[in-house]
Scaffold this active site. Structure first.
Site, PDB file in Angstrom:
ATOM      1  N   MET A 131       0.826  -1.203   0.000  1.00  0.00           N
ATOM      2  CA  MET A 131       0.000   0.000   0.000  1.00  0.00           C
ATOM      3  C   MET A 131       0.863   1.257   0.000  1.00  0.00           C
ATOM      4  O   MET A 131       1.997   1.248   0.490  1.00  0.00           O
ATOM      5  CB  MET A 131      -0.898   0.027   1.249  1.00  0.00           C
ATOM      6  N   CYS A 132       0.289   2.334  -0.546  1.00  0.00           N
ATOM      7  CA  CYS A 132       0.872   3.662  -0.438  1.00  0.00           C
ATOM      8  C   CYS A 132       2.273   3.717  -1.044  1.00  0.00           C
ATOM      9  O   CYS A 132       2.460   3.397  -2.207  1.00  0.00           O
ATOM     10  CB  CYS A 132       0.856   4.106   1.023  1.00  0.00           C
ATOM     11  N   ILE A 133       3.300   4.076  -0.279  1.00  0.00           N
ATOM     12  CA  ILE A 133       4.656   4.190  -0.790  1.00  0.00           C
ATOM     13  C   ILE A 133       5.391   2.847  -0.764  1.00  0.00           C
ATOM     14  O   ILE A 133       6.452   2.704  -1.396  1.00  0.00           O
ATOM     15  CB  ILE A 133       5.449   5.253   0.023  1.00  0.00           C
ATOM     16  N   PRO A 135       4.901   0.115  -2.360  1.00  0.00           N
ATOM     17  CA  PRO A 135       5.218  -0.452  -3.673  1.00  0.00           C
ATOM     18  C   PRO A 135       6.578  -0.032  -4.226  1.00  0.00           C
ATOM     19  O   PRO A 135       7.122  -0.708  -5.101  1.00  0.00           O
ATOM     20  CB  PRO A 135       4.074   0.069  -4.555  1.00  0.00           C
ATOM     21  N   THR A 187      -2.326  -0.906  -3.798  1.00  0.00           N
ATOM     22  CA  THR A 187      -3.351   0.128  -3.740  1.00  0.00           C
ATOM     23  C   THR A 187      -2.692   1.411  -3.232  1.00  0.00           C
ATOM     24  O   THR A 187      -1.816   1.355  -2.354  1.00  0.00           O
ATOM     25  CB  THR A 187      -4.543  -0.301  -2.853  1.00  0.00           C
TER      26      THR A 187
END
Length: 214
Positions: A131-133, A135, A187
């Site tokens: 999630m968020c950063i 990835p 996401t």
């Protein structure tokens, strides 16, 4: 299902983002899935959530235990054969403690124990969620495999991810990206979201897709 969750501290500015982490845990728990939290050990620089100043150093593992209510294991004990999926919530800890993206950008490196956890899971063809950063960590480790992921909308991070070999898919906070070849679900959460309800919906939709595909 049994899920391994890698934490990176406690707090969105220097560790795991609490709302994102809890949204993931809730989505798993509603399905009756087991969650085991892991975290690497080592010191990190604490960032004040009031004025962004850097204060004392704390231990990643000790601080992550706050989120896990003490139910946590050292990351070095993670064995992908004992789990059905691996998940990384967001928060700047992913960019500061699990990797050096926050400091080095395109020249980032990922902690060896984190890289090992991701690669060993990928090699067993088991799903990985982020999630968020977070990835960005996958972009560095799985970029050479051409992983497709989302960081929300085009941004500095998405440009770096693509330079590392990843493909970027634009998403809203409530949406998710699924790379069928690499079994990677992502996401964007607070990369583009502004309300906690969006974060929970994004996590729920991502986990629902995992459930459907398993």
């Amino acid at each position: 299902m049994k899920i391994a969750l890698i934490l990176s501290g406690c707090g969105n500015r220097d560790g795991s983002e609490l709302q994102e982490t809890l949204s993931l845990m809730l989505a798993f728990d509603r399905r009756g899935w087991q969650v085991q939290c892991f975290a690497p050990q080592g010191k990190y620089q604490v960032v004040s959530h009031l004025d962004n100043s850097e204060t004392e150093q704390r231990d990643i593992y000790v601080e992550s235990a706050r989120i896990a209510r003490g139910n946590i294991l050292p990351l070095e004990q993670y064995n992908p054969s004992q789990f059905d999926a691996l998940a990384l919530p967001g928060g700047m800890g992913a960019a500061r403690n699990l990797s050096t993206y926050a400091f080095a950008g395109e020249q980032m490196v990922v902690r060896p124990d984190v890289e090992k956890a991701i690669l060993s899971t990928h090699q067993l063809h088991k799903p990985i969620l982020a999630m968020c950063i977070a990835p960005m960590v996958l972009a560095k480790v799985l970029g050479p495999m051409g992983v497709t992921l989302t960081l929300g909308q085009p941004c500095a991070a998405s440009e770096v991810a693509q330079k590392l070999g990843a493909k970027h898919h634009c998403c809203q906070a409530t949406e998710y990206c699924f790379d069928e070849q690499n079994l990677v679900y992502t996401t964007p959460a607070y990369m583009v979201g502004t309300h906690i309800s969006e974060i929970f919906d994004g996590a729920e939709n991502m986990v629902a897709a995992l459930e459907k595909n398993c």
